[in-house]
Each structure stands twice: as structure tokens, then as C-alpha cells.
Design a protein around this motif. Sequence first.
Motif, PDB file in Angstrom:
ATOM      1  N   ALA A  45       0.835  -1.210   0.000  1.00 19.23           N
ATOM      2  CA  ALA A  45       0.000   0.000   0.000  1.00 19.23           C
ATOM      3  C   ALA A  45       0.867   1.256   0.000  1.00 19.23           C
ATOM      4  O   ALA A  45       0.537   2.259  -0.653  1.00 19.23           O
ATOM      5  CB  ALA A  45      -0.932  -0.005   1.213  1.00 19.23           C
ATOM      6  N   GLU A  46       1.983   1.206   0.705  1.00 17.34           N
ATOM      7  CA  GLU A  46       2.912   2.348   0.679  1.00 17.34           C
ATOM      8  C   GLU A  46       3.537   2.483  -0.711  1.00 17.34           C
ATOM      9  O   GLU A  46       3.611   3.592  -1.267  1.00 17.34           O
ATOM     10  CB  GLU A  46       4.036   2.139   1.696  1.00 17.34           C
ATOM     11  CG  GLU A  46       3.656   2.354   3.146  1.00 17.34           C
ATOM     12  CD  GLU A  46       4.860   2.134   4.064  1.00 17.34           C
ATOM     13  OE1 GLU A  46       5.697   3.041   4.178  1.00 17.34           O
ATOM     14  OE2 GLU A  46       4.973   1.035   4.651  1.00 17.34           O
ATOM     15  N   ALA A  47       4.001   1.368  -1.247  1.00 24.49           N
ATOM     16  CA  ALA A  47       4.709   1.406  -2.532  1.00 24.49           C
ATOM     17  C   ALA A  47       3.812   1.959  -3.630  1.00 24.49           C
ATOM     18  O   ALA A  47       4.224   2.800  -4.445  1.00 24.49           O
ATOM     19  CB  ALA A  47       5.195   0.002  -2.894  1.00 24.49           C
ATOM     20  N   GLU A  48       2.547   1.517  -3.655  1.00 30.41           N
ATOM     21  CA  GLU A  48       1.627   1.970  -4.709  1.00 30.41           C
ATOM     22  C   GLU A  48       1.410   3.471  -4.596  1.00 30.41           C
ATOM     23  O   GLU A  48       1.406   4.205  -5.597  1.00 30.41           O
ATOM     24  CB  GLU A  48       0.306   1.214  -4.589  1.00 30.41           C
ATOM     25  CG  GLU A  48      -0.575   1.306  -5.829  1.00 30.41           C
ATOM     26  CD  GLU A  48      -1.398   2.580  -5.899  1.00 30.41           C
ATOM     27  OE1 GLU A  48      -1.949   2.862  -6.974  1.00 30.41           O
ATOM     28  OE2 GLU A  48      -1.483   3.319  -4.891  1.00 30.41           O
ATOM     29  N   SER A  49       1.214   3.941  -3.390  1.00 29.55           N
ATOM     30  CA  SER A  49       0.940   5.359  -3.174  1.00 29.55           C
ATOM     31  C   SER A  49       2.161   6.216  -3.547  1.00 29.55           C
ATOM     32  O   SER A  49       2.027   7.292  -4.151  1.00 29.55           O
ATOM     33  CB  SER A  49       0.547   5.559  -1.707  1.00 29.55           C
ATOM     34  OG  SER A  49       0.133   6.867  -1.476  1.00 29.55           O
ATOM     35  N   ILE A  50       3.341   5.737  -3.203  1.00 31.68           N
ATOM     36  CA  ILE A  50       4.566   6.480  -3.546  1.00 31.68           C
ATOM     37  C   ILE A  50       4.717   6.576  -5.068  1.00 31.68           C
ATOM     38  O   ILE A  50       5.090   7.621  -5.609  1.00 31.68           O
ATOM     39  CB  ILE A  50       5.800   5.815  -2.896  1.00 31.68           C
ATOM     40  CG1 ILE A  50       5.747   6.000  -1.372  1.00 31.68           C
ATOM     41  CG2 ILE A  50       7.101   6.392  -3.459  1.00 31.68           C
ATOM     42  CD1 ILE A  50       6.722   5.122  -0.597  1.00 31.68           C
ATOM     43  N   GLN A  51       4.378   5.485  -5.763  1.00 29.50           N
ATOM     44  CA  GLN A  51       4.442   5.511  -7.236  1.00 29.50           C
ATOM     45  C   GLN A  51       3.524   6.583  -7.807  1.00 29.50           C
ATOM     46  O   GLN A  51       3.885   7.307  -8.743  1.00 29.50           O
ATOM     47  CB  GLN A  51       4.007   4.158  -7.802  1.00 29.50           C
ATOM     48  CG  GLN A  51       5.107   3.146  -7.841  1.00 29.50           C
ATOM     49  CD  GLN A  51       4.757   1.967  -8.743  1.00 29.50           C
ATOM     50  OE1 GLN A  51       3.624   1.839  -9.228  1.00 29.50           O
ATOM     51  NE2 GLN A  51       5.713   1.108  -8.957  1.00 29.50           N
ATOM     52  N   MET A  52       2.324   6.667  -7.255  1.00 29.03           N
ATOM     53  CA  MET A  52       1.367   7.664  -7.744  1.00 29.03           C
ATOM     54  C   MET A  52       1.905   9.076  -7.507  1.00 29.03           C
ATOM     55  O   MET A  52       1.877   9.925  -8.394  1.00 29.03           O
ATOM     56  CB  MET A  52       0.025   7.489  -7.033  1.00 29.03           C
ATOM     57  CG  MET A  52      -1.040   8.434  -7.531  1.00 29.03           C
ATOM     58  SD  MET A  52      -2.283   8.817  -6.257  1.00 29.03           S
ATOM     59  CE  MET A  52      -1.489  10.156  -5.387  1.00 29.03           C
ATOM     60  N   ILE A  53       2.410   9.312  -6.299  1.00 31.18           N
ATOM     61  CA  ILE A  53       2.937  10.638  -5.959  1.00 31.18           C
ATOM     62  C   ILE A  53       4.126  10.983  -6.863  1.00 31.18           C
ATOM     63  O   ILE A  53       4.250  12.114  -7.350  1.00 31.18           O
ATOM     64  CB  ILE A  53       3.335  10.680  -4.469  1.00 31.18           C
ATOM     65  CG1 ILE A  53       2.074  10.575  -3.610  1.00 31.18           C
ATOM     66  CG2 ILE A  53       4.120  11.937  -4.135  1.00 31.18           C
ATOM     67  CD1 ILE A  53       2.328  10.071  -2.193  1.00 31.18           C
ATOM     68  N   ALA A  54       4.970   9.976  -7.128  1.00 28.20           N
ATOM     69  CA  ALA A  54       6.133  10.210  -7.991  1.00 28.20           C
ATOM     70  C   ALA A  54       5.689  10.579  -9.408  1.00 28.20           C
ATOM     71  O   ALA A  54       6.282  11.458 -10.046  1.00 28.20           O
ATOM     72  CB  ALA A  54       7.031   8.982  -8.009  1.00 28.20           C
TER      73      ALA A  54
END
Length: 462
Positions: free
Chosen positions: A218-227
Motif C-alpha cells: 500500500a505504501e509502494a503503490e501510493s509512492i508511485q502515484m505521488i512520484a
Amino acid sequence: MSDAYDTIVRNGLVVGQTGARVQDVAITDGRIAALLPPDAAAPAAAEIDASGLVVTPGGIDTHTHVRWPHDGIHTTDDFLSATRAAVLGGTTTIVDFVPPGDGDLLNRCRNRVDEAAAAAVVDFGFHPILTSADEATLKAIGAVIADGFTSFKMYTTYEDRRVDDGAAWYLMKAIAADGGLPGFHAENHELLKSVLEHEVQEGHLGVEHYPRSRPGLAEAESIQMIALYAKRIGTPAYIFHISGSEALDAVQAARAAGVQIFAETCTHYLTLDDSCFRRPDAWKYVISPPLRGASDREDLWAGVTQEAIVSVGSDHCAYLRDAKNVPSDDHRAIPAGAPGIEARTPLLFAGCVDRGLGYDAFVAVSSSRAAKVLGLPHKGVIAPGYDADLVLWDPDAEWHADLAVKASSNTFSLYDRMTTRGRPKHVLLRGTAAVRDGEFVGRAGTGRFIARRPRGEVGSSR
Ligand SMILES: [Zn+2]
């Protein structure tokens, strides 16, 4: 004849911009005036003997929640007790938050400054928390940044405060347009919701199951979106409290693709792991995101040395022991968070020494990178022109267990069983003693609000 300097710190091993060497540090008007050869023939009104001590910049804690509102009350400490604990641990600046709320954003920011200024014994700044991309908020951002609140926090999860993807996009654009730094509590909300529903169905609600309810995915997916958004807007972004390997991999991938993602991790992710959830006092360790495995912890230390991790926050949140240790076999009843404002720098100091990373790495993760990225002027470096925020470490003295935090109020510590090597003996805040021989000697209200600089103006001296 007047003395040349106000204070001179003699013969310490000074960790400066080009490594550690034995030097004298001369201080005038709260600032570092000169770095001199040891035992320099320079007159000063006061002298501090730092022989055998390691002199580092004062720590910068990028993530604290002092006197934090929850369930209609506040956490148990205040700006005096929290910052007293901070400075006893070697932290001289905190960046706390402006809590979400109603009413004019700029006023709420200024009120938070007044609350801290009355009591704090370390310098402070704030990340305002934004929960809506409504017109009033978007319009206020420029004035808030101009007032020195240059980094922001948005939550991608928690029903009561999260921003959806569209709001995140427009808030990021507005912050970037005025030279601010968008920051996120990054966990994918929909995924967390579904995983939790599944866990409820399976009956997995004991504390030992807590980490499963908030997977690193869940963290990884969200970081990808923000990036992706950051890349499209052309802005850096800050990710609060990454907890393990999956989040770190997402940060590394974004950075490899040329996006300036700055990651913060926390003391507890670098020192503890998910075995804590099998202890009798597992309730203490309910923190969001959760503690991960031992290999995640080691990956985070590797991130520290590779500069993917720009800062280490305590995520200090001092719940009363009774508010946290609720009699329940459902982890959802336990408020997430724990104190740790004192423990942060001693644990980092010992961690860097034990892993052979050296004092330079300690300074990088405890202060200097954060000063640059968060736009703190005159902080995080021992060089002429910078604030004389200095910690004089006894590298052989033992630090034990968050005593100042526990003494200040009826809270608890995650680090009860820990003894580490290296302890702040003396601490100076802008040239004035705040800790002497391990005892607090500061005065309430001496901490100052640090108006931070917009992006592009960071890292410069005065
Ligand atoms: Zn937090």
C-alpha cells in the motif's frame, strides 16, 4: 578590552563539512563565528572543555506531534515537556505539524506558532496538514509559504482527513507553484480498506496480526502515484515515515527515474521489527505504518547510506499509557503512535557507530540533509555563519531508555529494554547551554519559530 568571542568550545572532535577533526568552535551572538585550531589563543568570555567529546550539529526531528488532538483531548505532553525531552536527547530543532481543522489556514498556522513559542526550549517549524483542495485552501497556500511554513502533509488514507487523488494533484500543483514542498503520509486507501475487511472476516484482529492489515504494498503503490504526479508537475515531494523495503524500493525507482522523492524514515523502523508484535506489551508498538521485518530494517539502513533517506523523524506522539493500553483483543481499538522524541538521536548515534557508518552519516541523517531539504536556514552544519546549535557527545557514556519522556507524563517508551553507547553531555541552542552534564538547564520559551525558505533558497548560510 572586550573578549573576542562569547564562548569557545575547546578540543572537541568536531564533525564538520569535510569530516571530523579536533578543533575549537568559537561562538558569538548565538552563531558559529570561527572554527579554530585546537587550543587556539583566542579570548572568550566562557569556555567549554570538549576534550574526548564528539561535537555534532544539533539534531533536527522532522516529524513530531506535540500536544496532539485525538478523540476530543490532547496527547499528554506539551511544548515544554516534549522539547525538554528532545534537547536532553540532542535535538535542537523540531518540525511539528499544524493539525487539520476549520477556519483560516494562515491563522491556524500562526496560532500553532504562538502555542509553541510560549513554552518550547528548542527551535521549531511546522508542516501544515491539508485535508481539502477547496478554493480557500488553494488560495491560502502562497501566504502560508511566505510566512515560513514551506512543507505540507497530506494523508492518502484515514477517512476523516484523507485527500483523494484529485485533491492530491491540485494541492501538489498549488504548493509547487509557490515553491513549497508537498509531503505525504502515503498508503493506498482502497487497498488498506479491502485488506482490513478481509482480516476482519478471517478473525485476524489481535495485535499480532496488525502488520498484515497495512501491507508495504500500500505504501509502494501510493509512492508511485505521488512520484508520477511530481514528475508531471516538475516538483520534488517528501514521503513521511517510510517503514520498509517495499516503500524504499518505490522511492529508489522514482529517484532513478529522475524524480526528486525525499524519503523520511523513523527511529522505530531503524531499531525495531515486527517481532515486537509477539511481546506481552505488543500494544505499545501499534504504529502506522507498522514495524516490518528485520530485513526491512537493514534495507532502511542501506537507504541511509545511499542518500535515498534524507531524514529520520521520531513520529513522537505521547499518548497516555491508559489511552494506548486499552483492554481489547482488536488492534483497531489502539490509537496508532508512540513517543520517542528523546530516543531519536541517541539511537541514531549508536546505530551509525555500530554499523561502522561513522559520524558523518549520523550528522547527515540526524540533521544536515533535513536542514537542506526542508529549507531550515543556518541549521544542520558546523561552519561559520550557522546557528551554534551544538551537541557534545560523550561517545562512551550509556544512554538508557527515554527517561525524560517518561518523567514528563504518564506515558510509555518503545525503548525500555535498550541501552546504547553515546549520550549528549552538553547541548547548546544558539550558543546558550540547554543541557549541561546531562541535566536540563534551559528555560521555557527560549525556542524560536524558524521561518523556512521556499525551494531554491535552501542550503545557504546567512
Ligand atoms: Zn506522524
